[in-house]
Design a protein around this motif. Sequence first.
Motif, mmCIF file in Angstrom:
data_model
loop_
_atom_site.group_PDB
_atom_site.id
_atom_site.type_symbol
_atom_site.label_atom_id
_atom_site.label_comp_id
_atom_site.label_asym_id
_atom_site.label_seq_id
_atom_site.Cartn_x
_atom_site.Cartn_y
_atom_site.Cartn_z
ATOM 1 N N THR B 19 0.462 -39.792 12.196
ATOM 2 C CA THR B 19 1.130 -40.932 11.569
ATOM 3 C C THR B 19 2.458 -41.199 12.261
ATOM 4 O O THR B 19 2.796 -42.338 12.583
ATOM 5 N N LEU B 20 3.184 -40.140 12.523
ATOM 6 C CA LEU B 20 4.483 -40.293 13.190
ATOM 7 C C LEU B 20 4.300 -40.861 14.599
ATOM 8 O O LEU B 20 5.042 -41.745 15.034
ATOM 9 N N LEU B 21 3.294 -40.357 15.308
ATOM 10 C CA LEU B 21 3.064 -40.849 16.676
ATOM 11 C C LEU B 21 2.663 -42.313 16.678
ATOM 12 O O LEU B 21 3.088 -43.086 17.534
ATOM 13 N N ASN B 22 1.853 -42.694 15.734
ATOM 14 C CA ASN B 22 1.467 -44.102 15.643
ATOM 15 C C ASN B 22 2.690 -44.976 15.403
ATOM 16 O O ASN B 22 2.834 -46.052 15.980
ATOM 17 N N ARG B 23 3.596 -44.486 14.549
ATOM 18 C CA ARG B 23 4.817 -45.245 14.305
ATOM 19 C C ARG B 23 5.662 -45.318 15.575
ATOM 20 O O ARG B 23 6.215 -46.370 15.893
ATOM 21 N N LEU B 24 5.709 -44.231 16.289
ATOM 22 C CA LEU B 24 6.489 -44.224 17.525
ATOM 23 C C LEU B 24 5.947 -45.252 18.518
ATOM 24 O O LEU B 24 6.699 -46.006 19.130
ATOM 25 N N LEU B 25 4.624 -45.266 18.685
ATOM 26 C CA LEU B 25 4.039 -46.187 19.671
ATOM 27 C C LEU B 25 4.274 -47.647 19.283
ATOM 28 O O LEU B 25 4.375 -48.511 20.131
ATOM 29 N N ARG B 26 4.377 -47.904 17.978
ATOM 30 C CA ARG B 26 4.635 -49.282 17.540
ATOM 31 C C ARG B 26 6.104 -49.661 17.684
ATOM 32 O O ARG B 26 6.431 -50.821 17.798
ATOM 33 N N HIS B 27 6.982 -48.658 17.616
ATOM 34 C CA HIS B 27 8.419 -48.952 17.575
ATOM 35 C C HIS B 27 9.153 -48.363 18.766
ATOM 36 O O HIS B 27 10.248 -47.851 18.641
ATOM 37 N N ALA B 28 8.506 -48.387 19.905
ATOM 38 C CA ALA B 28 9.101 -47.719 21.068
ATOM 39 C C ALA B 28 10.385 -48.393 21.532
ATOM 40 O O ALA B 28 11.161 -47.800 22.278
ATOM 41 N N GLY B 29 10.612 -49.624 21.101
ATOM 42 C CA GLY B 29 11.892 -50.292 21.346
ATOM 43 C C GLY B 29 12.256 -50.422 22.813
ATOM 44 O O GLY B 29 13.412 -50.286 23.169
ATOM 45 N N GLY B 30 11.293 -50.646 23.662
ATOM 46 C CA GLY B 30 11.608 -50.886 25.062
ATOM 47 C C GLY B 30 11.652 -49.634 25.906
ATOM 48 O O GLY B 30 11.767 -49.705 27.122
ATOM 49 N N ARG B 31 11.580 -48.473 25.275
ATOM 50 C CA ARG B 31 11.533 -47.263 26.094
ATOM 51 C C ARG B 31 10.088 -46.902 26.349
ATOM 52 O O ARG B 31 9.224 -47.050 25.499
ATOM 53 N N ASP B 44 -3.919 -45.056 16.512
ATOM 54 C CA ASP B 44 -4.350 -46.361 16.057
ATOM 55 C C ASP B 44 -3.513 -47.398 16.788
ATOM 56 O O ASP B 44 -2.364 -47.646 16.460
ATOM 57 N N ILE B 45 -4.098 -47.924 17.847
ATOM 58 C CA ILE B 45 -3.364 -48.855 18.708
ATOM 59 C C ILE B 45 -3.983 -50.239 18.582
ATOM 60 O O ILE B 45 -5.196 -50.396 18.668
ATOM 61 N N ASP B 46 -3.122 -51.205 18.375
ATOM 62 C CA ASP B 46 -3.562 -52.588 18.340
ATOM 63 C C ASP B 46 -4.223 -52.911 19.687
ATOM 64 O O ASP B 46 -3.586 -52.816 20.731
ATOM 65 N N SER B 47 -5.497 -53.275 19.638
ATOM 66 C CA SER B 47 -6.241 -53.439 20.892
ATOM 67 C C SER B 47 -5.620 -54.520 21.784
ATOM 68 O O SER B 47 -5.782 -54.499 22.990
ATOM 69 N N ARG B 48 -4.857 -55.451 21.173
ATOM 70 C CA ARG B 48 -4.232 -56.496 21.994
ATOM 71 C C ARG B 48 -3.130 -55.931 22.889
ATOM 72 O O ARG B 48 -2.713 -56.550 23.843
ATOM 73 N N LEU B 49 -2.657 -54.739 22.513
ATOM 74 C CA LEU B 49 -1.579 -54.128 23.299
ATOM 75 C C LEU B 49 -2.099 -53.307 24.476
ATOM 76 O O LEU B 49 -1.351 -52.939 25.369
ATOM 77 N N SER B 59 -3.009 -47.259 28.603
ATOM 78 C CA SER B 59 -1.713 -47.859 28.928
ATOM 79 C C SER B 59 -1.471 -49.052 28.027
ATOM 80 O O SER B 59 -2.367 -49.869 27.809
ATOM 81 N N LEU B 60 -0.249 -49.148 27.503
ATOM 82 C CA LEU B 60 0.076 -50.216 26.575
ATOM 83 C C LEU B 60 0.994 -51.240 27.228
ATOM 84 O O LEU B 60 1.712 -50.947 28.185
ATOM 85 N N ALA B 61 0.980 -52.431 26.631
ATOM 86 C CA ALA B 61 1.786 -53.523 27.172
ATOM 87 C C ALA B 61 3.269 -53.197 27.126
ATOM 88 O O ALA B 61 4.049 -53.688 27.935
ATOM 89 N N ASN B 62 3.703 -52.372 26.183
ATOM 90 C CA ASN B 62 5.128 -52.062 26.083
ATOM 91 C C ASN B 62 5.578 -50.966 27.047
ATOM 92 O O ASN B 62 6.688 -50.464 26.952
ATOM 93 N N GLY B 63 4.693 -50.587 27.977
ATOM 94 C CA GLY B 63 5.080 -49.595 28.986
ATOM 95 C C GLY B 63 4.762 -48.172 28.588
ATOM 96 O O GLY B 63 4.921 -47.256 29.383
ATOM 97 N N CYS B 64 4.333 -47.988 27.334
ATOM 98 C CA CYS B 64 3.984 -46.627 26.894
ATOM 99 C C CYS B 64 2.593 -46.263 27.395
ATOM 100 O O CYS B 64 1.755 -47.125 27.617
ATOM 101 N N ILE B 65 2.387 -44.961 27.556
ATOM 102 C CA ILE B 65 1.032 -44.502 27.813
ATOM 103 C C ILE B 65 0.694 -43.397 26.821
ATOM 104 O O ILE B 65 1.564 -42.688 26.327
ATOM 105 N N CYS B 66 -0.576 -43.300 26.531
ATOM 106 C CA CYS B 66 -1.038 -42.345 25.546
ATOM 107 C C CYS B 66 -2.120 -41.521 26.238
ATOM 108 O O CYS B 66 -3.056 -42.082 26.798
#
Lengths: 546, 323
Positions: B19-31, B44-49, B59-66
């Motif tokens: 749950t915490l990791l999912n929140r982190l991936l949603r709120h990465a705030g540019g990092r 749980d990643i929004d497939s559009r990302l 790889s996500l649109a916000n630059g994060c990778i999982c």
Amino acid sequence: MSSTTIYPARRIITMNAHQPFASHVAVRDGRVLGVGSLAELEGWGPYTLDRSFESLVLLPGFVEGHSHAYEGGVWKFPYVGFFDRRSPDGAVSPGLKNIEAVVSRLRDIERGMTDAGQPLLAWGFDPIYFGGRRMNAADLDQVSTTRPVLVIHSNFHVLNVNSPVLAKAGIDHSTNVHGIVKDSAGKPTGELQEIAAKYMAYRASGIDLAGVLSDEEAVWRFARVAQLSGVTTATDLHNELPESTVAGYRRASASEDFPIRLLPAFGAIALPVDEGVRKLKALMQHNNDRLRFGLVKIVTDGSIQGLSARMRWPGYYNGLPNGVWNTGPDDIDRLLQAYHDAGFQVHIHTNGDEASEVALDAVERALARTPRRDHRHTLQHCQMADAAQFRRMAALGMCVNLFANHLFYWGDIHYSQTLGPERANRMDACATALRTGVPFAIHCDAPVTPIGPLFTAWCAVNRLTASGRTLGESEQIAPADALRAVTLGAAQTLKLDDEIGSIEVGKRADFAVLHEDPLEVPPTALKDVRVWGTVLGGRVFEAPAA
Amino acid sequence: MRRLPLTVIGGFLGAGKTTLLNRLLRHAGGRRFAVLVNDFGAIDIDSRLVVAHGGDTISLANGCICCGIGDSLVLALMRVLEKVDVLDHVVVEASGVADPARIAELALIEPLLARDGVLVLADATSVREREADRYVGDTIRRQLDGADLLILNKADLLSDAQLADVATWLRQRAPGLRLVPASHAEVPIEALFGLAAGDAPARDAPPRSPAANDATPDGPPIARWSFTSRGPVDRAALLAALRALPDSVLRAKGIVRFADAPRQRGVVHMVGRRIDVSADGPWGIADLRSDLVLLGTPDMPDAAELDGLFAGVAPAVSKSASW
Ligand SMILES: [Zn+2]
Ligand SMILES: [Zn+2]
């Protein structure tokens, strides 16, 4: 019509109760057409008489129920262990009896290296036989003060490095990391343990170590080293099965010259269970004579000598804290249930007796939820189980594969430090397995100890430690029982006893070909019986002379 | 050399790590985070990302990778370090029975990493029972002992009295523990990871990606207090003040000019109860000024109280607080 070959032998030890010994075996289409006297076999029609084994002894090809293809991987690097060890090309790599010998061997190798930056990695080192003296960075600096030098211990959990490796990682007196050993002055000695060791081995080796350890070449070397010891079927008993590894297995085993049947076990923790089940089912579509997927592995605890085994009360003899779970009880339950429900056979690594207890509970619960006959879930290592746990295995329809080689290699440590005399004397309890009727095998866990079923059988029969102590006469078993454990017994733990493990009509023509008769030599000489070679599906593989 | 902060998230099965990791991936705030997870399917990643999905990496649109850990954390970490140039922060989800503090130590032998924090989640409704379990009790104790910050999750399932009870029990068995209650792992992500521009560990402040903005993402609000001084800082007084902070202060970071080493840039880094002070070379041409930022939950003491607590540390020039 296919041709028939009849092999006379000095003696054939069949592991078939109806006909334990015979003089001739007939082979057709890679399978055993018949066993008996020449007159009995002649009724099958025209044949060729092949006298190659006339003065030799045939046994069912040995089955190594717990080994790792990493054995082939590590042979890419020099071996610097205490005991002589046979390499895949058949040559004996001589044991190195002190640290100076290790250093001088490494220095010779270093002199021959051309690329200045290339790290030098060696394996198999074991300082427990050096009377307390540990290796340090200064020792390895004598090999090189510029090239990274890394020496992996035989248990694969400890590593020695030279100063350049420490410097590059920024490890000094101020580095407070568990597993970085320091001397009395607080200076790192160059010895690294557990996760720090593993990390540094991969990080500093500067090569794709994981890839090199399980590529096609590694699988070939593994098969060769197994074949040299009379093995015709061997497991790679824990693998994440990435595509590259699977491709390597496939290419290697597709060759007619590939000398063993290989059974990889899928490490259940690697993928979510539904994906894992799907992956295994897809892999099994391509199973063939020499490559079989379908085994599943769960690793519960660590190792006894690594002080990471999960023990029941009263724990470690030297009073150190209990070990660690690799997979916790909840996950063991979850994984076991899923693969049990999907019809797979699960091999469960348990070294300590608490780990065995948790595994037994998990199997009992899985069976209560999903009754299933003949699952043969197998406890692997199971070194500390007591008689009551063996009775539970029997009642639950389980098998066990005991780590007999431990008696020799670490028995002295278990006696004096980890288990204490009482539990050391009953560890790897083969006689208890026999008495309680649990189908059992014995194993080497290569590359942790060398692959060699005759040596493993010798351990189960004699229970001698490296220092010569007998660990528990009451758990010694007869040579015939030990030989069964490395043939039909092991086949049973792999659910292949209908196909291999004995020499009888219909089974695959897989033989170990020996110079001496293991039932005629003194039991203390079992390990010295020489292997002439093997036969795999009727194809003869002569081993180079040692 | 640029070092990536390494955060390890530990805690027993079901404590809320995912749950915490999912929140982190949603709120990465540019990092740009690399998040190493045990179970890919639970993320749980929004497939559009999702911009790329290859084998064990998304790889996500916000630059994060999982990335999936598979059966070897060491190898997974090694693979992530190959992408060091496109990352700002590495987060490892420890397995439910692992000792997250041991994993965090890898940052001390890896020049590309800097140990950031060990965050351990515990299920408030079951942690006491787990701690008494014959098979996993010692595992739980090791996790609690190694936590820089303990997130006492599922607090909403307990009454206030029950929650206070668990917290008291935890503090008794692990003195010095910093503990923050949460529901659905709702802890200010920015405070846990130092997301805002000035909140990253200063010695390795990442280049800001163009997509970044400082707007506070949704989620629980964050409290911030900062302190600036041109005078020399008393090391002992600063450490004492940091140690005296209540649990609601989750993170502190600062560049400090200590009275006992005025030529050195001192770096102060605090996550939960762990305080690291290091020297980061000479000041050079940088402004001779000490800055310290505290980040916490809305329960963090107000500005007046914090001003008082840090009064003896140095002659302060300005303080500011925001909630
Ligand atoms: Zn094992
Ligand atoms: Zn093994």
